[in-house]
Design an enzyme around this catalytic site. Structure first.
Site, PDB file in Angstrom:
ATOM      1  N   HIS A 357       0.792  -1.229   0.000  1.00  0.00           N
ATOM      2  CA  HIS A 357       0.000   0.000   0.000  1.00  0.00           C
ATOM      3  C   HIS A 357       0.819   1.271   0.000  1.00  0.00           C
ATOM      4  O   HIS A 357       0.251   2.362  -0.031  1.00  0.00           O
ATOM      5  CB  HIS A 357      -0.924   0.035   1.218  1.00  0.00           C
ATOM      6  N   LYS A 545      -9.388  13.833   3.707  1.00  0.00           N
ATOM      7  CA  LYS A 545      -8.509  12.664   3.767  1.00  0.00           C
ATOM      8  C   LYS A 545      -7.649  12.828   5.005  1.00  0.00           C
ATOM      9  O   LYS A 545      -7.730  13.866   5.670  1.00  0.00           O
ATOM     10  CB  LYS A 545      -7.630  12.602   2.516  1.00  0.00           C
ATOM     11  N   ARG A 546      -6.839  11.833   5.348  1.00  0.00           N
ATOM     12  CA  ARG A 546      -5.936  12.011   6.475  1.00  0.00           C
ATOM     13  C   ARG A 546      -5.015  13.204   6.219  1.00  0.00           C
ATOM     14  O   ARG A 546      -4.712  13.546   5.087  1.00  0.00           O
ATOM     15  CB  ARG A 546      -5.095  10.747   6.676  1.00  0.00           C
ATOM     16  N   LYS A 551       0.225  14.475   1.252  1.00  0.00           N
ATOM     17  CA  LYS A 551      -1.067  14.766   0.627  1.00  0.00           C
ATOM     18  C   LYS A 551      -1.215  16.259   0.320  1.00  0.00           C
ATOM     19  O   LYS A 551      -2.096  16.671  -0.421  1.00  0.00           O
ATOM     20  CB  LYS A 551      -2.208  14.275   1.511  1.00  0.00           C
ATOM     21  N   THR A 653      -8.726   6.545  -2.700  1.00  0.00           N
ATOM     22  CA  THR A 653     -10.073   6.057  -2.992  1.00  0.00           C
ATOM     23  C   THR A 653     -11.082   7.187  -2.793  1.00  0.00           C
ATOM     24  O   THR A 653     -12.175   7.155  -3.368  1.00  0.00           O
ATOM     25  CB  THR A 653     -10.467   4.873  -2.085  1.00  0.00           C
ATOM     26  N   LYS A 657     -14.745   8.212  -4.760  1.00  0.00           N
ATOM     27  CA  LYS A 657     -16.036   8.538  -4.139  1.00  0.00           C
ATOM     28  C   LYS A 657     -16.525   9.893  -4.636  1.00  0.00           C
ATOM     29  O   LYS A 657     -17.721  10.091  -4.865  1.00  0.00           O
ATOM     30  CB  LYS A 657     -15.889   8.593  -2.607  1.00  0.00           C
TER      31      LYS A 657
HETATM   32  C1  LIG Z   1     -12.223   7.015   1.566  1.00  0.00           C
HETATM   33  C2  LIG Z   1     -11.779   7.412   2.904  1.00  0.00           C
HETATM   34  C3  LIG Z   1     -10.426   7.690   3.134  1.00  0.00           C
HETATM   35  C4  LIG Z   1      -9.397   7.654   2.040  1.00  0.00           C
HETATM   36  O1  LIG Z   1      -9.278   8.926   1.437  1.00  0.00           O
HETATM   37  P1  LIG Z   1      -8.086   9.258   0.436  1.00  0.00           P
HETATM   38  O2  LIG Z   1      -8.491  10.570  -0.148  1.00  0.00           O
HETATM   39  O3  LIG Z   1      -8.073   8.177  -0.593  1.00  0.00           O
HETATM   40  O4  LIG Z   1      -6.847   9.321   1.225  1.00  0.00           O
HETATM   41  C5  LIG Z   1     -10.041   8.062   4.406  1.00  0.00           C
HETATM   42  N1  LIG Z   1     -10.933   8.141   5.413  1.00  0.00           N
HETATM   43  C6  LIG Z   1     -12.240   7.895   5.229  1.00  0.00           C
HETATM   44  C7  LIG Z   1     -13.180   8.031   6.380  1.00  0.00           C
HETATM   45  C8  LIG Z   1     -12.714   7.518   3.977  1.00  0.00           C
HETATM   46  O5  LIG Z   1     -14.015   7.257   3.813  1.00  0.00           O
END
Ligand SMILES: *Cc1c(COP(=O)(O)O)cnc(C)c1O
Length: 810
Positions: A357, A545-546, A551, A653, A657
Site C-alpha cells: 500500500h 482525507k488524512r 497529501k 479512494t 467517491k
Molecule cells: C475514503 C476514505 C479515506 C481515504 O481517502 P483518500 O483521499 O483516498 O486518502 C479516508 N478516510 C475515510 C473516512 C474515507 O471514507
C-alpha cells in the site's frame, strides 16, 4: 432471491426485541433501545442467511478467501445492511407504525472506526463487494475497544477523544466464546528428539492470552450471501490472582489480567507510519495467531488433511501488518502437524498473497530482531530460517551484487523487514494502481521482480460505490435510474450509458439542482457544527482525507493565501466565490500535521471574517472526518482535491467517491488519478504539476531550490512573506522552515513550492470552467459516467480471478 418481509411482521419482531432485551415497549422505549432493537431484528435476518450459506459453503467445499487486515473501517452498518437486503422500505414502514422515524434511528449509529483511513476503508469496501458477488470471503482483524479517536479542534489545536464505539456498536457483534483460541507470547524454545528420531522444537514457559471471536456479519447488495468479519478480542485466562488478592494486594491481583486485555484496547492512530512498539507487535501476533489457528482447525475438521490447504484457502495480507501469518502458518504446519520445511513452505507459498500500500520508507514495517525474538521466539527461529535460505538463493542469483542482496534480505542489520518477507513468501504481490504497481515492481522490489516477474501484478483499488452513490446521494441515484435504468446498481460499468446525455441540457439542469440541494444540506451541517454561513452558490472545493505532508493540504492553504492576497490587493477583483472544505485527522504525535490544521484554522479566522473578502472565499475545517461524514460531503462536492506529490499516493479512494458524485478532479498524476485522467480525458479533469519522472530527475540532479523559487516567482514569494508575518497572531515557523530551509538538509521535501505555480494555474482553469455552466455540468456528468471501473466489484473480481482463484458459492 432475497426474502421480503411485511412491515407488520418487522414491527412485531421489534416489539419482541424491546421486551426481551429491555423489558420495555415501543411507547416507553428510549431512542437507544429502539435503535438496538432495529439492529437486532436485522441481525437475525442476516444470521439466517449466514447459516444457510455456511452450510452451502461446507457442502460445496468451495475455496474461501480470508482477508487479513489490522484495520477495517465499516462506518455505519444499519442503513447499508437494510439497503443491501432491500429492507429499507419495510423497516421505514414498520418504524412509522410505532411512531418512529427510520432516518432518525439510522442517524444514531456510531461509526465502527476500526481503521485510520483509506487502507481500512478499502478492506471494508472489499468485504462488501465479495458478499455482493456471492463469494465466500471473510475479514479478520482485532476488536479494538477504542477505534480511531474522535477529533475536536479547539482554537486550532486538535485534541483526541476516546471513541467508545462498543457502547452502541456492539449490536452487530456476535460473540462466539466456544471458538476462543489461545495465543502464546514470550517463553523459551527447547530442542528435543521425538520417538521417530526427529528434532523438534518445544515452546515452553510462555504467557497465554485468550482470543475471543466477535463476529460482524457482512452483507452485499442484492445478495443472499452473508460473510463474516471476525474481530478478535483479547481476554486473560486469569481473572484474578487469588494469592495476591488474599494478601490484600487488590490492584496487583488484577494486573496480569489488564496486561493481557490491553492488547485489543486501542487502534494505533498512525496512518502510513510505523512506530515499532511492543504492543503493536503483540497486536499483530495476537490476531494472526488466533486467525490462523481457527482456519487451520476448520480446514482439518472439514477435510481431515492439510495437504489440500491451498486448494481451499486463500490468505490475503493487506499491507505488511499481517505478515506474521507466513511464519505462523509454517509453525502450525511443522510443529503441530509434523510437516517438513519444504512441504510446509510450498503450501504456504501457494496460499498467501500480499498487497503493498505504500512505498514511503516511514511506513515500511521493520521490527528490531531482539524484540521480536524475545516476544515471539518460535516465529523468530522460523523467520531466521527463511532468511538463511533466501540468502543462499540470492548468492546464486546475485553473486556480484551485495548491495542488492542486502536490500532484499528478510533480516538485515538487526531488523526484520516485513515487506521483503511478504514478497519472498507470497505467490502474488500487487500494488493498488497502475502507477504504484509499476513503482513497486521496478523500484521497491526490483530485485525480486527480476527473478519472478510473474509474481507482480496490479489491481487498481475500487470502492463500494453503492454506499456513496445510491445510499448517500439518493436523488442522483434516482436521476440515473430514470435515465439508464437500475442496472448500474449491480454493474457499475452501466454508468457509461450516461454518455448518451452529454448534450442534454435538461439532464444538466437536474444534475445541478441535485448538487445544489446536497450543497444546502452540507451548508446546514456547517452552520450547525462550525457556525459558519457558506454560500451554496459558491464552488464547493473539497479536500478530505488524512492529514499528511505528502497529501499536501498545505499546498491548498498556500493557494488560498494567494487568492486572499489578490483580494487584498484589488478588493473588487472578480473572483469566483469558493468554499474550501477540509476534513482530516492528524496522527496524535505528528507535529507538522497538527501545525497544518492549526494554520487552516487561523487562516479561516482571518479570511472568513474579513469584510473586504465579503464572503467570496470561505474556509471550513470539519471536525472528525469519518465514513459517515464522508457520506455527507461527497454528494455536495464540486472540486475534488487530489494533490499529493507524484509517486506518494499509492491509489487514493476518496478521489473515486468524489468522482462518482460528479465532482471534477483537480490533481496530480499520482495514484489512481492517472487512471481517472485516462478514463475521462484531458477535457474533464484538471491535471497539474510534477510527474513521477520529474520528481526523480530533480532529486537526482539535486537542483531543487525553494529559496530560488521565492526569488523568481512573485506569487511564491508573496505567500511565503504572508506566512512569515504570522496568521491571526500565530506564527508557523516550523512550516516556513520546512518549506524554505528544511530539516535534515532537505528543504520542501514534498515540493509544495515547486508545484505551487502549476497548482495556481490549474485552480484558475477550474474556476473559469465553473463559470460556463454547461461545460461544468457536462464534465460532472462524464465523471459520473466513467466512474464504473473504480467499483470494488470490479477490483474484487480481479482478485478472485487472478490472485485468489475463488468463485461465487452457487
Ligand atoms: C475514503 C476514505 C479515506 C481515504 O481517502 P483518500 O483521499 O483516498 O486518502 C479516508 N478516510 C475515510 C473516512 C474515507 O471514507
Amino acid at each position: 432471491m432475497l426474502q421480503q418481509y411485511e412491515p407488520t411482521q418487522i414491527a412485531r419482531w421489534l416489539e419482541e426485541k424491546l421486551l426481551e432485551n429491555f423489558g420495555t415497549d415501543p411507547q416507553t422505549a428510549t431512542p437507544k433501545q429502539i435503535y438496538k432493537a432495529v439492529c437486532y431484528v436485522l441481525r437475525d435476518i442476516m444470521s439466517e442467511l449466514w447459516l444457510v450459506n455456511h452450510n452451502i459453503a461446507d457442502s460445496h467445499r468451495n475455496k474461501q478467501v480470508y482477508y487479513l487486515s489490522m484495520e477495517f473501517l465499516p462506518g455505519p452498518s444499519l442503513k447499508n445492511n437494510a439497503f443491501n437486503l432491500h429492507l429499507e422500505d419495510a423497516f421505514r414502514q414498520a418504524l412509522a407504525s410505532i411512531g418512529q422515524d427510520f432516518a432518525r434511528i439510522t442517524a444514531m449509529e456510531p461509526d465502527a472506526g476500526l481503521g485510520n483511513g483509506g487502507l481500512g476503508r478499502l478492506a471494508s469496501c472489499y468485504l462488501d463487494a465479495i458478499a455482493a458477488k456471492g463469494m465466500a470471503g471473510h475479514g479478520m482483524s482485532i476488536c479494538y475497544e477504542y477505534g480511531i479517536f474522535r477529533q475536536k479542534i479547539e482554537d486550532g489545536e486538535q485534541t483526541e477523544l476516546p471513541d467508545e464505539w462498543l457502547n452502541m456498536g456492539d449490536v452487530w457483534l456476535i460473540t462466539k466464546e466456544d471458538q476462543t483460541e489461545e495465543v502464546h507470547f514470550g517463553g523459551k524454545l527447547e530442542e528435543i528428539w521425538d520417538a521417530n528420531g526427529r528434532l523438534r522444537l518445544i515452546h515452553k514457559d510462555y504467557t497465554t492470552v485468550l482470543a475471543v471471536p466477535r463476529d460482524m456479519l457482512i452483507t452485499g447488495y442484492d445478495s443472499d450471501v452473508v460473510n463474516t468479519l471476525r474481530l478478535w478480542q483479547a481476554k486473560s485466562p486469569i481473572t484474578i490472582d487469588m494469592k495476591l488478592f488474599a494478601e490484600g494486594k487488590y490492584l496487583q491481583s488484577m494486573e496480569e489480567k489488564h496486561m493481557a486485555e490491553v492488547i485489543s484496547k486501542i487502534l494505533y492512530p498512525e496512518d502510513a507510519h510505523t512506530e515499532g512498539k511492543l504492543l503493536r507487535m503483540k497486536q499483530q501476533y495476537f490476531f494472526i495467531a488466533a486467525s490462523m489457528k481457527s482456519l487451520v482447525k476448520r480446514h482439518m475438521m472439514k477435510y481431515g488433511t492439510l495437504d489440500n490447504f491451498s486448494d481451499k484457502v486463500a490468505v490475503h495480507i493487506n499491507d505488511t501488518h499481517p505478515t506474521m501469518a507466513i511464519p505462523e502458518l509454517m509453525r502450525i504446519f511443522m510443529d503441530e502437524y509434523g510437516y517438513e520445511w519444504d512441504q510446509a513452505w510450498d503450501i504456504v507459498r501457494q496460499t498467501v498473497s500480499y498487497t503493498n500500500h505504500t512505498v514511503m520508507p516511514e511506513a515500511l514495517e521493520k521490527w528490531p530482531e531482539s524484540l521480536f525474538k524475545e516476544t515471539l521466539p518460535r516465529l523468530h527461529s522460523i523467520v531466521s530460517e527463511i532468511n538463511r535460505r533466501q540468502s543462499v538463493d540470492l548468492m546464486k542469483t546475485y553473486p556480484d551484487n551485495e548491495a542488492l542482496r542486502r536490500d532484499m534480505a528478510v533480516i538485515n542489520n538487526g531488523e526484520l523487514r516485513m515487506a521483503n518477507l511478504c514478497v519472498e513468501a507470497s505467490h502474488t504481490v500487487n500494488g493498488v494502481s497502475s502507477l504504484h504497481s509499476g513503482i513497486i515492481r521496478d523500484q521497491l522490489f526490483a530485485g525480486f521482480s527480476a527473478i519472478h516477474p510473474e509474481k507482480f501484478t496490479n489491481v487498481t483499488n475500487g470502492i463500494a460505490y453503492r454506499r456513496w452513490l445510491c445510499q448517500a446521494n439518493p436523488e442522483l441515484s434516482e436521476l440515473i435510474v430514470s435515465l439508464i435504468g437500475p442496472g448500474f446498481k449491480k454493474d457499475a460499468m452501466e454508468l457509461e450509458r450516461l454518455m448518451a446525455f452529454t448534450e442534454d441540457r435538461g439532464v444538466f439542469t437536474r444534475l445541478e439542482q441535485i448538487k445544489r440541494r446536497n450543497k444546502e444540506r452540507l451548508a446546514d451541517y456547517i452552520k450547525e457544527h462550525n457556525n459558519i454561513m457558506v454560500d451554496p452558490d459558491s464552488i464547493f472545493d473539497v479536500q478530505v482525507k488524512r492529514l499528511h505532508e505528502y497529501k499536501r493540504q498545505l499546498l491548498n492553504l498556500l493557494h488560498i493565501i494567494h487568492l486572499y492576497a489578490e483580494i487584498k490587493r484589488d478588493p473588487g477583483a472578480d473572483i469566483q466565490p469558493r468554499t474550501f472544505i477540509f476534513a482530516a485527522k492528524a496522527a496524535a504525535g505528528y507535529y507538522m500535521a497538527k501545525q497544518i490544521i492549526k494554520l487552516a484554522y487561523h487562516l479561516a479566522q482571518v479570511i472568513n471574517n474579513d469584510s473586504q473578502v465579503n464572503g467570496r472565499i470561505k474556509i471550513v475545517f470539519l471536525e472528525n472526518y469519518s465514513v459517515s461524514l464522508s457520506e455527507l460531503i461527497m454528494p455536495a462536492a464540486e472540486i475534488s482535491e487530489q494533490i499529493s506529490l507524484a509517486g506518494k499516493e499509492a491509489s487514493g479512494t476518496g478521489n473515486m467517491k468524489l468522482m462518482i458524485n460528479g465532482a471534477v478532479t483537480l490533481g496530480t498524476e499520482d495514484g489512481a488519478n492517472v487512471e481517472i485522467h485516462r478514463a475521462v480525458g484531458d477535457e474533464n479533469i484538471f491535471i497539474f504539476g510534477l510527474r513521477v519522472e520529474d520528481v526523480e530527475r530533480i532529486r537526482r540532479e539535486g537542483s531543487y531550490s525553494p529559496f530560488r523559487l521565492c526569488q523568481t516567482d512573485g506569487d511564491v514569494n508573496e505567500v511565503v512573506q504572508f506566512l512569515s508575518q504570522g496568521v491571526n497572531g500565530q506564527y508557523f515557523s516550523n512550516i516556513l522552515n520546512a518549506l524554505t530551509t528544511g530539516y535534515n538538509g532537505c528543504a520542501d521535501p514534498y515540493f509544495v513550492l515547486g508545484d505551487f505555480g502549476a497548482y495556481r494555474d490549474a485552480q484558475a482553469r477550474a474556476a473559469a470552467a465553473y463559470r460556463d455552466r454547461d461545460r461544468w455540468n457536462r464534465m460532472s456528468l462524464i465523471n459520473i459516467a466513467k466512474a464504473g471501473i473504480f467499483s470494488a466489484d470490479r477490483a474484487v473480481q480481479e482478485y478472485a480471478d487472478r490472485i485468489w482463484h475463488i468463485e461465487p458459492l452457487k
